[in-house]
Scaffold this motif. Structure first.
Motif, PDB file in Angstrom:
ATOM      1  N   ASN A   1       0.846  -1.197   0.000  1.00  0.00           N
ATOM      2  CA  ASN A   1       0.000   0.000   0.000  1.00  0.00           C
ATOM      3  C   ASN A   1       0.876   1.239   0.000  1.00  0.00           C
ATOM      4  OD1 ASN A   1      -2.724  -1.050   0.154  1.00  0.00           O
ATOM      5  ND2 ASN A   1      -2.057  -1.899   2.106  1.00  0.00           N
TER       6      ASN A   1
ATOM      7  N   ASP B   1       0.341  -0.433   6.696  1.00  0.00           N
ATOM      8  CA  ASP B   1       1.573  -0.341   5.901  1.00  0.00           C
ATOM      9  C   ASP B   1       2.313   0.973   6.162  1.00  0.00           C
ATOM     10  OD1 ASP B   1       1.173  -2.807   4.896  1.00  0.00           O
ATOM     11  OD2 ASP B   1       0.907  -2.225   2.808  1.00  0.00           O
TER      12      ASP B   1
ATOM     13  N   GLU C   1      -6.110  -1.188   6.286  1.00  0.00           N
ATOM     14  CA  GLU C   1      -5.007  -1.983   5.713  1.00  0.00           C
ATOM     15  C   GLU C   1      -3.866  -1.054   5.299  1.00  0.00           C
ATOM     16  OE1 GLU C   1      -8.153  -2.501   4.932  1.00  0.00           O
ATOM     17  OE2 GLU C   1      -8.563  -4.631   5.219  1.00  0.00           O
ATOM     18  N   GLN C   2      -4.242   0.051   4.663  1.00  0.00           N
ATOM     19  CA  GLN C   2      -3.205   0.997   4.231  1.00  0.00           C
ATOM     20  C   GLN C   2      -2.507   1.638   5.433  1.00  0.00           C
ATOM     21  OE1 GLN C   2      -5.815   3.310   1.729  1.00  0.00           O
ATOM     22  NE2 GLN C   2      -4.844   2.523  -0.119  1.00  0.00           N
TER      23      GLN C   2
ATOM     24  N   ASN D   1      -0.181  -3.037  -6.313  1.00  0.00           N
ATOM     25  CA  ASN D   1      -1.425  -2.261  -6.371  1.00  0.00           C
ATOM     26  C   ASN D   1      -1.467  -1.282  -7.545  1.00  0.00           C
ATOM     27  OD1 ASN D   1      -2.459  -3.520  -4.188  1.00  0.00           O
ATOM     28  ND2 ASN D   1      -2.432  -1.761  -2.820  1.00  0.00           N
TER      29      ASN D   1
ATOM     30  N   PRO E   1      -6.808   6.907   4.115  1.00  0.00           N
ATOM     31  CA  PRO E   1      -6.384   5.506   3.970  1.00  0.00           C
ATOM     32  C   PRO E   1      -7.316   4.521   4.680  1.00  0.00           C
ATOM     33  CG  PRO E   1      -4.629   6.878   4.921  1.00  0.00           C
ATOM     34  CD  PRO E   1      -5.834   7.727   4.850  1.00  0.00           C
TER      35      PRO E   1
END
Lengths: 365, 296
Positions: A84, B153, B149-150, A164, B146
């Protein structure tokens, strides 16, 4: 810069689920090493053990000369880029890149020096004061890389950083990351499930399956000399074709089709006791030919096939067909027009073919 | 009192939310009036520290000071019964998001500071301990921000820490806020024992929570009766789990498992022949999925 050494690394989760085992690998200083394999093969777990995000159940991990099993992730001198590439939405590009350094109370002038340097390397100078919303997907991914570059770390760890992105951008960013590596020469461990990415980017690649290393080598070594059927099918697109048959005399026999095997190969197979036994013939799609010149010089590896589907890809045509009741895919030059439903002669280039043991699936060397 | 102390310790600061993190070169204290004050450590001899601790409460700077909003939420949750203070101005649905991090790798102060940058407006965070807590999300997340999940990260790459989120269901009103708070924490701990995903929503968690309620005899029976001879066949179980997680989509499952479509079809047919269960049908796939969870 530093190399890494993974010695007998094993990862077992609660309830006895083993994700990585018997992992031994020396990653050289400045190398771009790619861990590749299907979902669940343990590649991300391995990367996260290197990062310190997952504990190592057994084995030793060294970064440079230092054993780092018990060193906190923040003290391992690594920088990470993940799948991401989202950024802090309120912050402009400069602040996004500077944030981790600010958290560590780095001096402002040092932060500026590092951010400016990363922006120059990534051609982001004119976007430094833009918010993420005003950037394209590729620019955002470059900022995500910039966030790693500013750390000035010994090792970069990248976990599917391009997956992605859309196909076109992925190709573009692949090249950008390679250029970046050439410029920074930072030891990089890169995880992907995409064999094309692995082949095009790696100095060396490590193919993994079910927690075990299957093969380590340069992309060319792994492509040309796969150690087993899994590696042979995983690396290369379309995948290698496998034909099941027997070695009889100098021929590989499948149904009523006989294919002449080069003398050297026959001898190797005989020496290892495969005469009269079932073996698997592996032929890459590009090693199946339809050019008249090749057919003329290969009368004993030739066969006739009805083309079930012909896909024109531009410079080449992908053919789907069968021989002796076994499916195969061929990649031929589009100069010779081939259409769906057509019957035509094809021939194997047996000098590039491989034989595998049917029971162990290992390549017969 | 603060002014008197400042005369003795010129470096004295009063912490407000506007001046951000608590500086680690200061020693921090909480006054009787709940003000957070800091004095530069260099100005404090051991004797000074002992004296100050006698009438001020040393303030642990691992945790960021609570905002007014956080204090209001905490008060509402701590009330044993009945609705929270009617002055509590929450008009939109809200939900609690449980988070957990590796222990002893970052301080809550760092996490708090980084996390706030990922939301449209400041979000209240209630800490259970140094590695767990609850984020309170009012309204829904904007698409410009975001996903969880983002966020993982981003935070992993900045803070070098593994994080998991359990996203609780939306709530309206405060009648059962205390029970809701505790159920989110309890459910999160249960579901992360079953799944290695880093973000699990309440809806995703429902099968885990149901199975967790089942007694051991039922769990054993489910495995035995549904999975039958495949109960210890890890390859088949992995295939079935991936098939369910891929919405019973053959192509997607084949791609995920790096199998040919035909091989997958063959293996599903074989499972049907041996068990009589056609996992291509949702109502038959569901018990298989539950039986696999029961086995975990």
């Amino acid at each position: 810069m530093a190399g890494l050494n993974l010695v007998n690394i094993r990862k077992e989760y609660d309830k006895g689920v083993v994700s990585v085992q018997d992992f031994n690998l020396e990653i050289r200083d400045k190398e771009f090493l790619v861990l590749v394999g299907p979902s669940g093969c343990g590649k991300s777990t391995t990367l996260r053990m290197i990062a310190g995000l997952e504990d190592i159940t057994d084995g030793d991990l060294y970064i440079g000369e230092k054993r780092v099993n018990d060193v906190s992730p923040k003290d391992r001198d690594i920088a990470m880029v993940f799948q991401n590439y989202a950024l802090y939405p309120h912050m402009n590009v400069y602040d996004n890149m500077a944030f981790s350094l600010k958290l560590r109370k780095m001096k402002k002038d040092e932060i500026k020096k590092r951010v400016d340097n990363a922006a120059r390397i990534l051609n982001l100078e004119e976007y430094l004061y833009r918010k993420p919303k005003a950037l394209s997907g590729g620019q955002r991914q470059r900022v995500a890389l910039g966030r790693a570059i500013v750390r000035d770390a010994e090792v970069f760890l990248m976990d599917e950083p391009l997956s992605n992105l859309d196909a076109k951008l992925r190709v573009q960013m692949r090249a950008e990351i390679q250029k970046l590596h050439q410029r920074l020469q930072t030891t990089t461990v890169y995880v992907t499930h995409d064999q094309t990415e692995a082949m095009t980017m790696a100095t060396r690649l490590v193919v993994m399956k079910a927690g075990f290393i299957q093969q380590v080598g340069t992309p060319k070594e792994v492509y040309d000399l796969p150690d087993n059927m899994f590696v042979a099918s995983f690396i290369g697109s379309p995948a290698m074709n496998f034909f099941f048959g027997k070695l009889e005399g100098n021929y590989f026999v499948m149904g009523d089709q006989k294919i002449l095997v080069p003398q050297g190969r026959v001898q190797t197979l005989r020496d290892q006791g495969f005469e009269g036994k079932e073996v698997v013939l592996g032929v890459r799609p590009e090693d199946i030919h339809d050019e008249p010149v090749f057919l003329d010089v290969s009368p004993e590896t030739k066969f006739r096939a009805k083309i079930e589907v012909a896909e024109l890809m531009g410079a080449e045509i992908i053919l789907y067909s069968q021989v002796a009741g076994q499916d195969f895919v061929a990649r031929v030059d589009s100069r010779f027009n081939v259409e769906t439903g057509q019957s035509l002669d094809l021939a194997f280039d047996m000098s590039k073919a491989h034989f595998f043991d049917k029971s162990t699936e290992l390549r017969i060397k | 009192m603060i002014e008197q102390l400042r005369k003795i310790y010129p470096s004295l600061l009063v912490h407000t939310n506007e001046n951000g993190n608590l500086d680690t070169s200061y020693k921090w204290y909480k006054t009787a009036a709940n003000a957070i004050i800091g004095i530069q450590k260099a100005e404090l001899a051991d004797k000074d520290q002992a004296l100050l601790a006698a009438f001020l409460v040393p303030y642990d700077i691992k945790f960021p000071p609570m905002t007014e909003d956080e204090q209001r939420w905490k008060k509402a949750i701590d009330q044993a019964e009945g609705p929270a203070d009617s002055a509590f101005p929450v008009l939109t649905p809200y939900r609690f998001i449980y988070f957990s991090m590796n222990k002893n790798q970052i301080t809550p102060v760092f996490f708090h500071e980084a996390l706030q940058e990922l939301f449209e407006k400041p979000v209240p965070i209630l800490w259970e301990n140094e590695s767990e807590g609850i984020i309170i999300e009012e309204g829904s997340l904007s698409e410009d921000y975001p996903s969880y999940e983002q966020m993982i990260d981003i935070l992993m790459s900045d803070l070098y820490v593994k994080i998991t989120f359990f996203v609780g269901p939306y709530q309206k009103g405060f009648d059962s806020i205390r029970a809701y708070y505790h159920s989110v924490i309890r459910d999160a701990k249960k579901v992360f024992a079953y799944s290695d995903k880093t973000v699990i929503t309440y809806i995703d968690a429902v099968p885990y929570l149901l199975i967790d309620q089942a007694d051991p005899a039922l769990r054993q029976a489910l495995g035995k009766n549904v999975l039958q001879e495949f109960i210890d066949d890890e390859d088949t179980l992995k295939m079935l789990e991936t098939f369910v997680q891929s919405n019973l989509n053959i192509s997607e499952t084949a791609k995920e498992l790096h199998l040919h479509r035909n091989s997958l079809q063959y293996r599903l047919d074989r499972f049907f022949e041996k068990t009589g269960i056609d996992v291509r049908q949702f109502h038959q796939a569901m018990p298989v999925y539950l039986a696999m969870l029961a086995k975990k």
